[in-house]
Every structure is written in C-alpha cells, then in structure tokens.
Scaffold this motif. Sequence first.
Motif, PDB file in Angstrom:
ATOM      1  N   GLN A  56      31.610  -2.655  21.642  1.00 53.77           N
ATOM      2  CA  GLN A  56      30.974  -3.833  22.262  1.00 53.77           C
ATOM      3  C   GLN A  56      30.103  -3.391  23.458  1.00 53.77           C
ATOM      4  OE1 GLN A  56      33.779  -6.276  24.326  1.00 53.77           O
ATOM      5  NE2 GLN A  56      32.615  -8.168  24.058  1.00 53.77           N
ATOM      6  N   ARG A  64      26.979  -1.532  22.190  1.00 50.42           N
ATOM      7  CA  ARG A  64      25.962  -2.449  21.641  1.00 50.42           C
ATOM      8  C   ARG A  64      25.153  -3.064  22.786  1.00 50.42           C
ATOM      9  NH1 ARG A  64      29.462  -4.196  17.085  1.00 50.42           N
ATOM     10  NH2 ARG A  64      28.780  -2.742  15.453  1.00 50.42           N
ATOM     11  N   ALA A 115      37.097  -0.900  19.741  1.00 46.67           N
ATOM     12  CA  ALA A 115      36.313  -2.138  19.600  1.00 46.67           C
ATOM     13  C   ALA A 115      35.645  -2.494  20.927  1.00 46.67           C
ATOM     14  CB  ALA A 115      37.221  -3.277  19.142  1.00 46.67           C
ATOM     15  N   ARG A 116      36.364  -2.298  22.020  1.00 47.83           N
ATOM     16  CA  ARG A 116      35.796  -2.609  23.344  1.00 47.83           C
ATOM     17  C   ARG A 116      34.637  -1.666  23.674  1.00 47.83           C
ATOM     18  NH1 ARG A 116      33.190  -4.076  26.476  1.00 47.83           N
ATOM     19  NH2 ARG A 116      33.519  -4.824  28.618  1.00 47.83           N
TER      20      ARG A 116
END
Length: 404
Positions: free
Chosen positions: A48, A51, A44-45
Amino acid sequence: MNALTSAAAGSYQRLMEGRGDLVALRRELHAMPELGFEERRTGARIVQALRACGVDEIHEGIGRTGLVAVIHGQPTAQPGTPRLMGLRADMDALPLREQNDFAWKSATPGLMHACGHDGHCAMLVGTARYLAQTRRFSGTAVLVFQPGEEGYGGAREMIADGLFDRFPVEAIYAMHNWPHLPPGKIGLNRGAMMAAADRVQINIQGRGGHGAHPHLSVDPVLIAGHIITAVQSLVSRNVAPVEQAVVSLCAMQAGDLGAFSVIPELAQLTGTVRSFKPEVQQLLEERLTRLVESVALGFGASAKVDYQRLYPATVNSAAEADFAVRVAQWLVGPENVDDELPPSMGSEDFSFMLQARPGAYLRLGQGGPCGLHQPRYDFNDEILPVGAALFAALVEQGLPLDAH
Ligand SMILES: [Zn+2]
Ligand SMILES: [Zn+2]
C-alpha cells in the motif's frame, strides 16, 4: 546525532522533510509483528505504501511472502542492457514478549520487532518514494522486501524462487541498524561482516539405571560432561590460531530433576558453531562429529550428531564495499564512517544474496541502551532518513545519469 554533510543534505532535503511519514509507518509496522513467512499484513501494508509512492512495478509472492518493487530511472543513451541495482530490507519479527510500553508497542503478545526490521522496511519505503519522485539515476532500482531473516532463510527462498533471474541486479546492498554504533554512524568492511552459523544437536544414548548401582548402567550425563569439555579443544587445537571460530554448546537436557537417583537413558546437547572460511567450517564439522562419537564410544555409549549448516558467512565483495564506503563518506562525512568495522560472529541470511551477487552489507548506528533481540529494544526513528538517503545515494551514485 550527526547530520548529513552539507553536500548530501541539499540532495536529501526532501527525505528529511518526509521523515514524519516514515516514523508513522515504522511505528505502524512495529505494532503488527509477524514471524518469518507469515508477513502477510506487513507485506500488504508495505505494498500500500509503495503504491502511494508511485513505484513502477510491484511483484508479490517471491519466496512465499517476499516482494519486490521496481523503479526505472532515466533512459540511458549508452548502448547495452539496462543496469539494475538491488537494495534489500528484511520484514520479519521475533518470538519475544515486548517489555516496552509506548503507544506503538506490539499488539500481538509473544511477538516483537526486536531486531528493527520494521525500521529497515520503513527506510526502504522512504527510498522508494524519493527515487520514484526524483528519478535522478539511470537503469533500474530493485527494492527487495525479504521475509524470514530470523533463521528461516528467506533470502535463499527468494533466490530459489527466481529473484535474480527475474531481476538480474549487478550488485545488491543491505543495511542493518546497530545499537553498538552511535546514531547515524556507518560501519562496514571490505570482507567478512558476519560468520557462518551452524546448528549442532547431539543425542547421547546410554543405558539407564539406579544411581546406587552405576556399574550396571551407561551414564549419559557423565558422558555429556566429557563431551562439553572436549569440544572446547576443537577451536583451540584444530583451527589455526589466526583464524576465527567459536563452538558453544548452549543447552543440555538429561533425566529429571525430581529423580535424584535415576540414571537416564539419554542426554541431549545443542549448540552452535560459527566460522568464516568454508575450510574451517568443514574442519569443525568433521572433527566435532568424530570427537563426540569417539568420546561416547570410549564410555561404552553411542552418540549421534546432527550438524546443520544454517547460514553461510556474510562476505562483502571488495569493489562494492569500497563503493559503499565512498558513498557513506560523502553522505555523513568520513569521520562518521568506520570502514574497518570488525566482523561479528553473528549471522545474517543476506549472505545467500552475497553468494549470488556482488554487494555489501552495512551497519547503521542507532545507539540506545538495549541490544538487538532484547525485550526492551527500541528502534531509533532518528536514523530513518539517513538510512533511506544511504540507499538512495547508492542508487544515484551507482547508476549515475549520463554525463551531458
Ligand atoms: Zn535479528
Ligand atoms: Zn535483524
């Protein structure tokens, strides 16, 4: 640490200036280690960060916790299908209690990024940012964040989940930090980089009894001793002397240390076999099984061998390794590239990707007093921009812009 050559330094000024962000991300990942196929927070990190970099596509959940980022370069005037190049970083940590005490040490007791995969991820995010901002290449860069390298076969899982069907890369490259090379030096060769790793488990079934009356029992401890000695003949008397292989029985369990006069029923041994060529691996599996079973039989016991092939050998394809050598020499200077790095008997599941696609596995020196998988291992943040630049240079020189 050696710097980039003047030619390369101009191209990657941007990466050098963005070093602080990569260090911060690396340390953040270091503090939150996760085991293979559990890299959810890590993933998830990274998503992020990707993105924020402006990559074109992010695909999650490939091979469970694996993910892929896609960056399109300039359209090419040349006819034919677009070209794709793969770059791979591994994401998982190890079940180890960290003994460092810097501010970003593992916040999860018993887990640690002791192999530098936090650094590999930060490097590849750095490459993503650079490529997305500059796009000085044609075709498509496919950035693979792979789960479960540390014995889980995450690469195999991603391939089985359609990695190369969805992203049919022409070649794929991976890089691993290497404490045994000085920081910033690059090492590789044009063939085998790492060995095939197999796991052996041996169960010796005897008959328990009293230590004072051994003739009424079948002693599996004595048989284990003979087996330990006998397997050392496998490489020395079966494998051709010019080939490389090793058999190590690394653990043994039998009986109870408190029971000084009890002959146990069972003795267990476990170990590993390392080799490079499939025919040597096959030979060792067959001979080891037969030898262990026969030794036990000779003593009136029985032995079962569970022989598991974990990872195949990691073998660079010659043309892609040659290309990577040229890129590395351009980046850090020929004096800082060892293009005849001896292979290691360690193993790496990037081997599965190199079985499926041409490519190369490189080592990036990081120096330091502590080896990989040690509780005081410390990733050298100085090498982050060099690693990111190396990945970027592979893309820019492997998928060059059309000549105008
Ligand atoms: Zn490792
Ligand atoms: Zn590793």
